[in-house]
Enzyme design. Structure first.
Site, mmCIF file in Angstrom:
data_model
loop_
_atom_site.group_PDB
_atom_site.id
_atom_site.type_symbol
_atom_site.label_atom_id
_atom_site.label_comp_id
_atom_site.label_asym_id
_atom_site.label_seq_id
_atom_site.Cartn_x
_atom_site.Cartn_y
_atom_site.Cartn_z
ATOM 1 N N SER A 167 0.880 -1.165 0.000
ATOM 2 C CA SER A 167 0.000 0.000 0.000
ATOM 3 C C SER A 167 0.918 1.214 0.000
ATOM 4 C CB SER A 167 -0.893 0.004 1.256
ATOM 5 O OG SER A 167 -1.678 1.188 1.314
ATOM 6 N N SER A 168 0.876 1.988 -1.084
ATOM 7 C CA SER A 168 1.844 3.068 -1.271
ATOM 8 C C SER A 168 1.690 4.166 -0.224
ATOM 9 C CB SER A 168 1.681 3.682 -2.666
ATOM 10 O OG SER A 168 1.899 2.723 -3.666
ATOM 11 N N GLN A 169 2.739 4.952 -0.063
ATOM 12 C CA GLN A 169 2.718 6.087 0.858
ATOM 13 C C GLN A 169 1.581 7.025 0.470
ATOM 14 O OE1 GLN A 169 6.003 8.758 0.495
ATOM 15 N NE2 GLN A 169 5.607 9.799 2.434
#
Length: 390
Positions: free
Chosen positions: A99-101
């Site tokens: 889950s990307s920043q």
């Protein structure tokens, strides 16, 4: 920069993202309606803002408070290792889904510049959060998300449906896009690339936008924002630094160290010299990017020692050329050994000199053009391509 939120939860993260200029008023309703926690599995390995290191496992079943705090921190969260082959609580070898920043998620969505009625192709469904945000903003019928890993795609689709969101999730090779629903107004990739797949350009309408993390084989990566022209080209500037997992089909196949020295002890048949350029001066993210543009077919590793010294190893993908540069704290001269048809440290020094001569440009001065001749990175203008080291 401190990326922690003052209060754990959606409101604290929203405040931090708004203050950073990443979350804008047009995306705030989607942020509130599509909470990140619905798209994060119970077992996560929290990262750091630049995405290059993971911390120990946080398991929701064992520590729900810590899990919630990490979910609503402005950090990436690794959710899969080694293409799903890793098991256990420790770190795997290579992160393969995340889950990307959040700051990067909303910065890239801002780059995409969507509006009502637009249709979007997403490459890399991951946990499904980005597809969910786009679906809330544009409607599920306007979003297609392609994911190579069938298990990851299935889990993301389950989360999306539970949240009442219905983009089309396709299991397939992201390089091919999804021609059945083309053309698109926008294409966004949540994995990094070293070459823009032609299908992405072909499936984007004239005037449409492609947003993708683009990096060199040597290192360094930034978000490319390309506009597709009526002649089938795509061109635009890089907007910001990034650090994403590589598109699986574009992962480099790198030979091991032993393949270069061929069983001999260092320095083997290498030629010794010295340099005033510290190996530490070529390690920055933008420096790596600038070097990688001019020194194609090369990559590096570091061998560290207890006293703070280390050896920077540079290898050619020809499997014949290598160089070692020894860093020692406080030194002004550094020993270099080079072997093979390419003098890789000489090339590195020449690339670094070029970057300094240009005023040490940041990512925002670079741009990328993709056309029938291939792709070229340029500095300040498409008429000024970055030269390869001779």
């Amino acid at each position: 920069m401190d990326t922690r939120t003052e209060e754990a939860g959606p409101s604290g993260l929203a405040s931090a993202l708004v203050a950073a200029g990443a979350l804008t008023c047009d995306w705030l309703p989607s942020f509130k309606a599509v909470p990140r926690e619905l798209f994060v599995p119970d077992r996560i390995w929290p990262g750091i803002p630049d995405g290059t290191r993971q911390n120990p496992l946080v398991d929701r079943a064992k520590d729900p408070v810590a899990w919630f705090e990490k979910v609503y921190s402005d950090i990436p969260l690794t959710t899969q290792w080694d293409d799903g082959q890793h098991s256990g609580d420790g770190l795997g070898t290579t992160p393969s889904s995340s889950s990307s920043q959040p700051r990067m998620v909303f910065s890239m969505l801002a780059d995409l510049d969507v509006a009502d009625g637009h249709r979007v192709l997403e490459i890399g469904t991951g946990t499904g959060w980005n597809a969910g945000l786009l679906s809330h903003r544009l409607g599920g019928g306007s979003v297609v998300s392609v994911e190579y890993d069938g298990a990851v795609a299935g889990e993301a689709e389950t989360r999306l449906r539970a949240a009442g969101l219905h983009p089309l999730v396709v299991v397939g090779d992201g390089r091919r896009g999804f021609g059945e629903s083309a053309p698109y107004d926008h294409v966004i990739a949540t994995c990094s690339i070293g070459t823009v797949p032609p299908a992405w350009v072909e499936q984007t309408r004239t005037g449409g936008i492609i947003v993708a993390p683009w990096g060199t084989e040597y290192g360094g990566e930034a978000i490319a924002r390309l506009v597709v022209g009526d002649d089938g080209t795509a061109s635009g500037r890089f907007t910001r630094s990034s650090a994403f997992m590589r598109l699986r089909q574009q992962r480099p196949d790198r030979a091991p160290h032993a393949a270069y020295l061929k069983g001999q002890e260092w320095p083997a048949d290498g030629a010794r010299s010295s340099t005033a350029l510290s190996p530490a001066e070529v390690g920055g993210w933008v420096e790596q990017f600038a070097i990688g543009l001019q020194v194609p077919g090369a990559f590096w590793t570091v061998e560290r020692y207890d006293d703070g010294a280390y050896t920077l190893w540079t290898y050619g993908t020809d499997r014949r050329s290598w160089a070692s540069a020894d860093y020692e704290p406080g030194a002004s001269e550094f020993e270099v050994v080079q072997s093979g048809p390419r003098k890789l440290w000489d090339e590195t020094e020449a690339a670094h000199r070029w970057w300094q001569k240009q005023g040490q440009p940041g990512f925002d001065r670079f741009g990328l053009t993709v056309d029938s001749d291939g792709e070229r990175v340029w500095l300040d203008s498409p008429e000024n391509p970055v030269p390869a080291v001779n």
